[in-house]
Scaffold this motif. Structure first.
Motif, mmCIF file in Angstrom:
data_model
loop_
_atom_site.group_PDB
_atom_site.id
_atom_site.type_symbol
_atom_site.label_atom_id
_atom_site.label_comp_id
_atom_site.label_asym_id
_atom_site.label_seq_id
_atom_site.Cartn_x
_atom_site.Cartn_y
_atom_site.Cartn_z
ATOM 1 N N GLY A 27 -98.584 1.022 72.368
ATOM 2 C CA GLY A 27 -97.979 -0.251 71.993
ATOM 3 C C GLY A 27 -97.114 -0.151 70.767
ATOM 4 N N TYR A 28 -96.430 -1.252 70.541
ATOM 5 C CA TYR A 28 -95.557 -1.370 69.389
ATOM 6 C C TYR A 28 -95.844 -2.739 68.776
ATOM 7 N N PRO A 29 -95.994 -2.833 67.463
ATOM 8 C CA PRO A 29 -96.462 -4.094 66.866
ATOM 9 C C PRO A 29 -95.516 -5.270 67.097
ATOM 10 N N ILE A 30 -96.104 -6.419 67.349
ATOM 11 C CA ILE A 30 -95.357 -7.679 67.360
ATOM 12 C C ILE A 30 -96.370 -8.819 67.224
ATOM 13 N N THR A 31 -96.065 -9.771 66.381
ATOM 14 C CA THR A 31 -96.893 -10.959 66.203
ATOM 15 C C THR A 31 -96.660 -11.884 67.392
ATOM 16 N N PRO A 32 -97.634 -12.577 67.910
ATOM 17 C CA PRO A 32 -99.016 -12.739 67.438
ATOM 18 C C PRO A 32 -100.073 -11.943 68.220
ATOM 19 N N GLN A 33 -99.801 -10.658 68.483
ATOM 20 C CA GLN A 33 -100.801 -9.862 69.216
ATOM 21 C C GLN A 33 -101.215 -8.614 68.449
ATOM 22 N N ASN A 34 -100.862 -8.523 67.171
ATOM 23 C CA ASN A 34 -101.068 -7.269 66.439
ATOM 24 C C ASN A 34 -102.516 -6.827 66.323
ATOM 25 N N GLU A 35 -103.441 -7.761 66.456
ATOM 26 C CA GLU A 35 -104.849 -7.372 66.353
ATOM 27 C C GLU A 35 -105.260 -6.501 67.538
ATOM 28 N N VAL A 36 -104.520 -6.565 68.661
ATOM 29 C CA VAL A 36 -104.880 -5.713 69.803
ATOM 30 C C VAL A 36 -104.639 -4.243 69.442
ATOM 31 N N PRO A 37 -103.408 -3.853 69.060
ATOM 32 C CA PRO A 37 -103.238 -2.444 68.648
ATOM 33 C C PRO A 37 -104.077 -2.068 67.431
ATOM 34 N N GLU A 38 -104.264 -2.996 66.505
ATOM 35 C CA GLU A 38 -105.070 -2.688 65.314
ATOM 36 C C GLU A 38 -106.485 -2.293 65.744
ATOM 37 N N PHE A 39 -107.046 -3.113 66.654
ATOM 38 C CA PHE A 39 -108.402 -2.858 67.146
ATOM 39 C C PHE A 39 -108.445 -1.538 67.916
ATOM 40 N N MET A 40 -107.458 -1.342 68.801
ATOM 41 C CA MET A 40 -107.454 -0.134 69.631
ATOM 42 C C MET A 40 -107.283 1.128 68.788
ATOM 43 N N SER A 41 -106.471 1.039 67.737
ATOM 44 C CA SER A 41 -106.257 2.228 66.898
ATOM 45 C C SER A 41 -107.564 2.646 66.228
ATOM 46 N N ARG A 42 -108.417 1.663 65.973
ATOM 47 C CA ARG A 42 -109.690 1.928 65.296
ATOM 48 C C ARG A 42 -110.769 2.341 66.295
ATOM 49 N N GLU A 43 -110.841 1.640 67.416
ATOM 50 C CA GLU A 43 -111.993 1.790 68.310
ATOM 51 C C GLU A 43 -111.794 2.799 69.449
ATOM 52 N N LEU A 44 -110.570 2.939 69.966
ATOM 53 C CA LEU A 44 -110.384 3.831 71.124
ATOM 54 C C LEU A 44 -110.749 5.289 70.825
ATOM 55 N N PRO A 45 -110.276 5.826 69.691
ATOM 56 C CA PRO A 45 -110.636 7.234 69.418
ATOM 57 C C PRO A 45 -112.142 7.448 69.337
ATOM 58 N N LYS A 46 -112.874 6.448 68.814
ATOM 59 C CA LYS A 46 -114.335 6.563 68.728
ATOM 60 C C LYS A 46 -114.964 6.699 70.108
ATOM 61 N N ALA A 47 -114.305 6.090 71.117
ATOM 62 C CA ALA A 47 -114.845 6.114 72.478
ATOM 63 C C ALA A 47 -114.239 7.249 73.297
ATOM 64 N N SER A 77 -100.040 -4.171 75.450
ATOM 65 C CA SER A 77 -99.996 -5.563 75.017
ATOM 66 C C SER A 77 -98.761 -5.763 74.169
ATOM 67 N N THR A 78 -98.229 -6.958 74.256
ATOM 68 C CA THR A 78 -97.065 -7.293 73.456
ATOM 69 C C THR A 78 -96.910 -8.807 73.470
ATOM 70 N N SER A 79 -95.830 -9.296 72.888
ATOM 71 C CA SER A 79 -95.507 -10.706 72.960
ATOM 72 C C SER A 79 -94.106 -10.825 73.559
ATOM 73 N N SER A 80 -93.734 -12.025 73.867
ATOM 74 C CA SER A 80 -92.530 -12.350 74.645
ATOM 75 C C SER A 80 -91.325 -11.404 74.522
ATOM 76 N N PRO A 81 -90.776 -11.186 73.295
ATOM 77 C CA PRO A 81 -89.597 -10.315 73.227
ATOM 78 C C PRO A 81 -89.934 -8.878 73.641
ATOM 79 N N GLY A 82 -91.186 -8.489 73.454
ATOM 80 C CA GLY A 82 -91.619 -7.154 73.864
ATOM 81 C C GLY A 82 -91.642 -7.020 75.380
ATOM 82 N N ILE A 83 -92.060 -8.098 76.064
ATOM 83 C CA ILE A 83 -92.048 -8.067 77.539
ATOM 84 C C ILE A 83 -90.613 -7.913 78.033
ATOM 85 N N ALA A 84 -89.681 -8.589 77.327
ATOM 86 C CA ALA A 84 -88.281 -8.470 77.725
ATOM 87 C C ALA A 84 -87.878 -6.998 77.748
ATOM 88 N N LEU A 85 -88.316 -6.251 76.741
ATOM 89 C CA LEU A 85 -87.967 -4.829 76.674
ATOM 90 C C LEU A 85 -88.701 -4.001 77.723
#
Lengths: 358, 228
Positions: A27-47, A77-85
């Protein structure tokens, strides 16, 4: 039963995806979904999973293409302008029948727009901007619990249909907190299970089968036409089997609301106020945006005199509703745009105005 | 309460709702009250969303210098934030962003946080996954202390489950605070409770033999009714 926790939407989305066996997130950060990559960056490697912050949304989609081709469960995950891309690659993934799950936390547009909640990406999600004959399966949750359940199920739908599935939340559902019971944890498929359950996956042929190739270039148009006819029935199957909605008093009501996502919660509160004043109201809440829940509209009874679409757009969903009822009922719009929200009082007032003028 | 109250806590613990309630209640007693929204972590549900409501009540609301551009997603703060910190006539509630990352922002105002004139409180909601056990709570308290260099002077139990909150949720959070108090000496200051639940909570406390729970009744200013 699993324990109930108070969770922020975006954190809960990510947790639900991991519980569904997702071990790849790009993913690439964009508000208002930034907590998804933030969470994944922390938790995915642990799993034992993989998180990569891509250089752009396009990069994220291409990484997803690779991980899905190898048989992994992938969340984007992303928000509207990210889906456009990402539209180009939604077409590409569909063309090679690769499953991914994509969460869109919609905000106000067009353009860079605002970071407040929006629903003006109904057409972006259901029609898409990618080229060619394809569909994205689109689910629309109204609560964090429903979003978790839908994301969990979306991985199964994506695998079954071998197609991208988008879960359209909005900024409000992404950012707010709600009690949630997380779906149970599933282990990701092992290499052997991928070999058995995803025969298309690029696992290496191990001298036991022909080589797999995933490629969307067709140099003989006859073969491309044949291929499109070969995969198209899955979209007909999706239209037959995946339509989902919530119906309240649809058979008896005089005035029928149609809404989805967090707006449906505003409408439900407005309906209570209207009922208290003697109005006979009902609601169709779309839980799938594509396929559009045509079957819900077959439930409309003889009392119905007006349909009112409530949405945070200039009437994108209303177009589908109008097409659905084909002039049988007048269809009205109660909307706000640009990141502004409807509230129950406004819905009640505007409903009364609509019902008076006719 | 001290002249300056710093409201910190883990992410999503309910600092903002507590801060807005405290500001509105302080204004009933004091002439000059300010709320300082230092949340540079979140784009939604920040005190500034209720700027108009609080300004109409006569409360000074400070955040960044973009006025009503309340959705500005920038970690920028206004220099005017210092007014209520410097002017001793003001009572100030400082609503800080989540976790130690959010508390980091306090460091630039450090010189105003003088022992006796100000104090740092930590909000705890044990229904949040990061603070549902003693270890999680202690981690948040110690990282916030380490980041700010300020001692935590009290715990605000804000354990709730929104519309599904039961008195037992609040008692569970209170018991956690008491355990923390025992281990660290940081006292439980008060437990928040939605106004309509206060009587039920009092009854539940009586039944559980809890006699020293200071209850702080709160209204939900940040959350519209249709989201409950």
């Amino acid at each position: 039963m699993a324990e109930k926790k108070l969770m922020k939407g975006n954190e809960a989305f990510a947790t639900a995806a991991m519980n569904a066996g997702c071990r790849y997130y790009f993913g690439y950060p964009i508000t208002p979904q930034n907590e998804v990559p933030e969470f994944m960056s922390r938790e995915l490697p642990k799993a034992g999973g993989y998180f990569i912050q891509a250089e752009s949304e396009l990069g994220a989609m291409n990484m997803a293409y690779g991980a899905a081709a190898a048989g992994g469960r992938v969340l984007l995950s992303t928000s509207s302008p990210g889906i456009a891309l990402m539209q180009e690659n939604l077409s590409l993934l569909s063309s090679v029948e690769l499953p991914v799950v994509l969460v869109s936390v919609m905000r106000g547009g067009p353009g860079i727009g605002s970071i407040q909640p929006g629903q003006a990406d109904y057409e972006q999600a259901t029609r898409g901007g990618g080229n060619g004959d394809y569909h994205t399966i689109v689910l629309a949750p109204a609560t964090i619990q429903e979003a978790c359940d839908m994301i969990y199920k979306a991985f199964d739908i994506a695998d079954e249909y071998r197609n991208p599935v988008m879960v359209c939340a909005d900024g409000m559902i992404g950012q707010m907190m709600e009690p949630v019971v997380l779906p149970p944890e599933k282990a990701p498929l092992t290499e052997e299970e991928i070999w058995e359950q995803k025969p298309y996956a690029l696992t290496g042929h191990k001298w036991k089968r022909e080589r797999n190739a995933i490629n969307s270039v067709w140099l003989q148009q006859e073969l491309l036409e044949e291929y499109i006819y070969q995969y198209w029935p899955k979209y007909e199957k999706a239209e037959a089997e995946l339509q989902d909605w919530e119906a309240i008093n649809v058979e008896n009501c005089d005035t029928l609301f149609v809404a989805y996502g967090s707006v449906s919660r505003v409408v439900k509160e407005a309906m209570q106020a209207l009922e208290a004043e003697g109005y006979n109201v009902g609601l169709i809440r779309l839980k799938t945006l594509w396929p559009f829940p045509h079957k819900a509209f077959e439930l409309i009874g003889d009392n119905c005199k007006n349909i009112i679409c409530c949405e945070l757009s200039m009437g994108q969903m209303m177009k589908d509703v109008k097409a659905e009822v084909a002039g049988k009922y007048p269809v009205h719009l109660i909307n706000r745009v640009g990141g502004m929200l409807l509230d129950p009082v406004e819905v009640v007032d505007r409903t009364k105005k609509i019902l008076e003028v006719k | 309460m001290k002249r300056i109250t710093l409201v910190t806590g883990h992410y999503g613990s309910g600092k903002t709702e507590v801060s807005v309630n405290l500001s509105i209640d302080l204004k009933k007693e004091y002439d000059k009250v300010a709320i300082l929204d230092l949340d540079i972590m979140n784009p939604y549900f920040r005190s500034r969303e209720r700027q108009k409501m609080m300004e109409d009540l006569g409360i000074m609301v400070q955040f960044n210098s973009f006025g009503y551009d309340i959705t500005e997603d920038l970690p920028a703060l206004s220099a005017a934030l210092k007014t209520p910190l410097e002017n001793k006539e003001y009572k100030a509630i400082v609503d800080v962003g989540g976790d130690s990352d959010g508390a980091k922002v306090l460091n630039q105002f450090r010189k105003y946080f003088i022992e006796g004139d100000s104090e740092l409180l930590v909000v705890i909601n044990t229904n949040r996954p990061e603070s549902d056990d003693l270890e999680g709570c202690l981690f948040h308290i110690s990282t916030i202390q380490a980041e700010t260099g300020l001692p935590v002077k009290g715990l605000i139990n804000n354990t709730h489950m929104l519309s599904e909150t039961t008195p037992q949720d609040i008692i569970d959070g209170y018991n956690m605070c008491k355990k923390i108090e025992e281990l660290t000496g940081i006292p439980h200051r008060f437990s928040t409770c939605r106004e309509d639940l206060v009587e039920d909570l009092k009854a539940a406390n009586a039944e559980a033999g809890i006699t020293d729970m200071e209850i702080y009744p709160i209204k939900l200013y940040m959350r519209p009714s249709w989201l409950l």
